[in-house]
Design a protein around this motif. Structure first.
Motif, PDB file in Angstrom:
ATOM      1  N   ASN A   1     -44.318 -10.687  -5.292  1.00 54.45           N
ATOM      2  CA  ASN A   1     -44.591 -11.735  -4.294  1.00 54.45           C
ATOM      3  C   ASN A   1     -43.276 -12.292  -3.734  1.00 54.45           C
ATOM      4  O   ASN A   1     -43.139 -12.503  -2.538  1.00 54.45           O
ATOM      5  N   ALA A   2     -42.276 -12.457  -4.609  1.00 61.67           N
ATOM      6  CA  ALA A   2     -41.013 -13.048  -4.165  1.00 61.67           C
ATOM      7  C   ALA A   2     -40.007 -11.984  -3.730  1.00 61.67           C
ATOM      8  O   ALA A   2     -39.320 -12.138  -2.728  1.00 61.67           O
ATOM      9  N   GLN A   3     -39.938 -10.909  -4.507  1.00 61.46           N
ATOM     10  CA  GLN A   3     -38.972  -9.849  -4.197  1.00 61.46           C
ATOM     11  C   GLN A   3     -39.719  -8.763  -3.432  1.00 61.46           C
ATOM     12  O   GLN A   3     -40.367  -7.909  -4.033  1.00 61.46           O
ATOM     13  N   ARG A   4     -39.602  -8.833  -2.125  1.00 63.20           N
ATOM     14  CA  ARG A   4     -40.578  -8.095  -1.315  1.00 63.20           C
ATOM     15  C   ARG A   4     -40.112  -6.708  -0.888  1.00 63.20           C
ATOM     16  O   ARG A   4     -40.738  -6.106  -0.026  1.00 63.20           O
ATOM     17  N   HIS A   5     -39.046  -6.207  -1.461  1.00 66.64           N
ATOM     18  CA  HIS A   5     -38.613  -4.851  -1.131  1.00 66.64           C
ATOM     19  C   HIS A   5     -38.771  -3.943  -2.371  1.00 66.64           C
ATOM     20  O   HIS A   5     -39.716  -3.181  -2.468  1.00 66.64           O
ATOM     21  N   ALA A   6     -37.812  -4.075  -3.292  1.00 68.24           N
ATOM     22  CA  ALA A   6     -37.809  -3.171  -4.452  1.00 68.24           C
ATOM     23  C   ALA A   6     -39.066  -3.339  -5.318  1.00 68.24           C
ATOM     24  O   ALA A   6     -39.614  -2.361  -5.830  1.00 68.24           O
ATOM     25  N   MET A   7     -39.531  -4.592  -5.469  1.00 69.84           N
ATOM     26  CA  MET A   7     -40.685  -4.801  -6.345  1.00 69.84           C
ATOM     27  C   MET A   7     -41.976  -4.279  -5.719  1.00 69.84           C
ATOM     28  O   MET A   7     -42.889  -3.839  -6.415  1.00 69.84           O
ATOM     29  N   VAL A   8     -42.020  -4.329  -4.400  1.00 74.61           N
ATOM     30  CA  VAL A   8     -43.179  -3.744  -3.706  1.00 74.61           C
ATOM     31  C   VAL A   8     -43.146  -2.225  -3.884  1.00 74.61           C
ATOM     32  O   VAL A   8     -44.182  -1.584  -4.092  1.00 74.61           O
ATOM     33  N   MET A   9     -41.922  -1.671  -3.850  1.00 76.16           N
ATOM     34  CA  MET A   9     -41.800  -0.225  -4.097  1.00 76.16           C
ATOM     35  C   MET A   9     -42.299   0.117  -5.513  1.00 76.16           C
ATOM     36  O   MET A   9     -42.985   1.121  -5.709  1.00 76.16           O
ATOM     37  N   TRP A  10     -41.989  -0.723  -6.498  1.00 71.81           N
ATOM     38  CA  TRP A  10     -42.500  -0.510  -7.874  1.00 71.81           C
ATOM     39  C   TRP A  10     -44.017  -0.417  -7.850  1.00 71.81           C
ATOM     40  O   TRP A  10     -44.603   0.493  -8.423  1.00 71.81           O
ATOM     41  N   ASP A  11     -44.636  -1.406  -7.210  1.00 68.85           N
ATOM     42  CA  ASP A  11     -46.111  -1.420  -7.183  1.00 68.85           C
ATOM     43  C   ASP A  11     -46.646  -0.139  -6.548  1.00 68.85           C
ATOM     44  O   ASP A  11     -47.611   0.454  -7.038  1.00 68.85           O
ATOM     45  N   GLU A  12     -46.019   0.284  -5.447  1.00 70.29           N
ATOM     46  CA  GLU A  12     -46.495   1.493  -4.754  1.00 70.29           C
ATOM     47  C   GLU A  12     -46.323   2.730  -5.635  1.00 70.29           C
ATOM     48  O   GLU A  12     -47.225   3.562  -5.743  1.00 70.29           O
ATOM     49  N   ILE A  13     -45.157   2.831  -6.271  1.00 72.68           N
ATOM     50  CA  ILE A  13     -44.901   4.008  -7.119  1.00 72.68           C
ATOM     51  C   ILE A  13     -45.858   4.006  -8.315  1.00 72.68           C
ATOM     52  O   ILE A  13     -46.377   5.054  -8.724  1.00 72.68           O
ATOM     53  N   ALA A  14     -46.130   2.820  -8.860  1.00 73.84           N
ATOM     54  CA  ALA A  14     -47.081   2.747  -9.991  1.00 73.84           C
ATOM     55  C   ALA A  14     -48.442   3.300  -9.569  1.00 73.84           C
ATOM     56  O   ALA A  14     -49.068   4.078 -10.311  1.00 73.84           O
TER      57      ALA A  14
END
Ligand code: ATP
Length: 358
Positions: A191-204
């Protein structure tokens, strides 16, 4: 008979007490097991080495470790040397130099140990935290300029690569799949880190398609701290970034009774290099040299080391001996509210190993 070459790096503080204890237990195990032996080589790297040589380990240190079957590590930290020098100069040099990208941290409430979670039954807390161990917040990218001036600037840039994220998430799914509950929680802060952490969610979500039998969910790291305390039984395998998992696993260790019990493995899953096993606690200078250090975290790390070597029966025997000892309050060290010394606990585990042979 197979002889395993093990590098022992006690490092600093109580590392110098718990690593020799771990070595004693491994030698006692090998003596009662019969099928294998250990050849230990000792490396005196750490704070004292730094005072003599200006570095925490020699420039060719990795070469000395490269041919080993595994590394048993204590801790790095010295009250007179800044933490970032001790951490980056030894432990991270080995973890990153050998691309030990999976940091694996099992947590359970062992027999006889009291959890601060009063409503938690021992079987409710049986987790493995998988920490990304090669990049992220520990990438070491950043810098400082204009030091001491009002315009001083400092950055620590967290680096997440698709390769790095995918391989740790895949490792975590595989691990979850191998455990009875086949359940994985993926932790981010997307929610806060909207680049790398969103990539984590997508890769998961992408990797999850290859593991249809694993139930998985996503959790923000702040919500995860509350879930660990309030609903421990809803968790099994957990994967998170380098920094998030570092914090979560200290919490996990405290919830399971003590930092002195928790083990970790820094694993190169591809086995290109030796993997490294260590208790999760630090150098604990407040208790060093007094025989107060709890060696159980190191012994449990030795169990992980044996599992990594493929000595599964011996690993199970050592874990059994550890549990037989934690079950006896008279053998608890001070961190667990007892009065036993490092030597008492070590001797008791060696006795339990011998007894399990007879
Ligand atoms: P570092 O800076 O190297 O991480 P630290 O002293 O800041 O070291 P820890 O070593 O993790 O942090 O110790 C935190 C607290 O937990 C200390 O009070 C220490 O005495 C206690 N502790 C840690 N490990 C053990 C252990 N194996 N046995 C008993 N107490 C321990």
């Amino acid at each position: 008979m197979k002889t395993y070459a093990i590098a022992a790096i006690p490092g600093d503080g109580i590392g110098q007490e718990v690593v020799p204890a771990g070595e004693r237990v491994l030698q006692a195990l090998a003596a009662t097991e019969g099928g294998f032996a250990f050849d230990f080589e000792h490396f005196g790297w750490g704070g004292d080495w730094y005072r003599q040589h200006g570095v925490m380990m020699p420039a060719d240190g990795l070469e000395a470790l490269r041919g080993k079957d595994a590394i048993l590590f204590g801790s790095a930290g010295d009250p007179k040397i800044p933490d970032h020098i001790t951490l980056w100069g030894l432990r991270l040099k080995i973890c990153q130099g050998f691309d030990q990208y999976a940091n694996v941290r099992p947590t359970r409430i062992l027999p006889g140990i009291d959890s601060p979670l009063k409503r938690c039954k021992p079987e409710d807390l049986n987790w493995v935290i998988v920490r990304e161990n090669s990049e992220g917040e520990y990438a070491g990218v950043g810098g400082r300029a204009h030091q001491g001036h009002p315009i001083e600037v400092a950055t620590d840039v967290s680096i997440m690569t698709r390769t790095g994220v995918e391989r740790i998430i895949r490792y975590a799914f595989k691990l979850a799949q191998s455990r009875p509950r086949k359940q994985l929680s993926v932790v981010t802060k997307s929610n806060a880190q909207r680049h790398a952490m969103v990539m984590w969610d997508e890769i998961a979500a992408e990797v999850a398609r290859d593991f249809p039998d694993v139930h998985w969910d996503k959790e923000l790291v702040d919500a995860m701290t509350a879930r660990m305390v309030n609903k421990p039984a809803t968790l099994d395998t957990i994967v998170a970034t380098n920094l998030h998992a570092d914090i979560l696993s200290d919490l996990a260790a405290a919830l399971a009774g003590s930092l002195g019990i928790a083990p970790t493995g820094n694993i190169d899953p591809e086995r290109r290099y030796p993997s490294m096993f260590e208790p999760i606690h630090g150098s604990a200078f407040d208790i060093m040299g007094q025989g107060l250090a709890n060696p159980i975290g190191t012994f449990w790390s030795c169990v992980m080391l044996l599992e990594h070597l493929g000595e599964l029966a011996a690993a199970a025997r050592l874990m059994h001996a550890i549990e037989a000892v934690t079950a006896q309050p008279a053998l608890h060290t001070r961190d667990l509210g007892g009065q036993a010394t490092t030597a008492d606990v070590t001797q008791a585990v060696c006795h339990a190993l011998k007894a399990s042979q007879d």
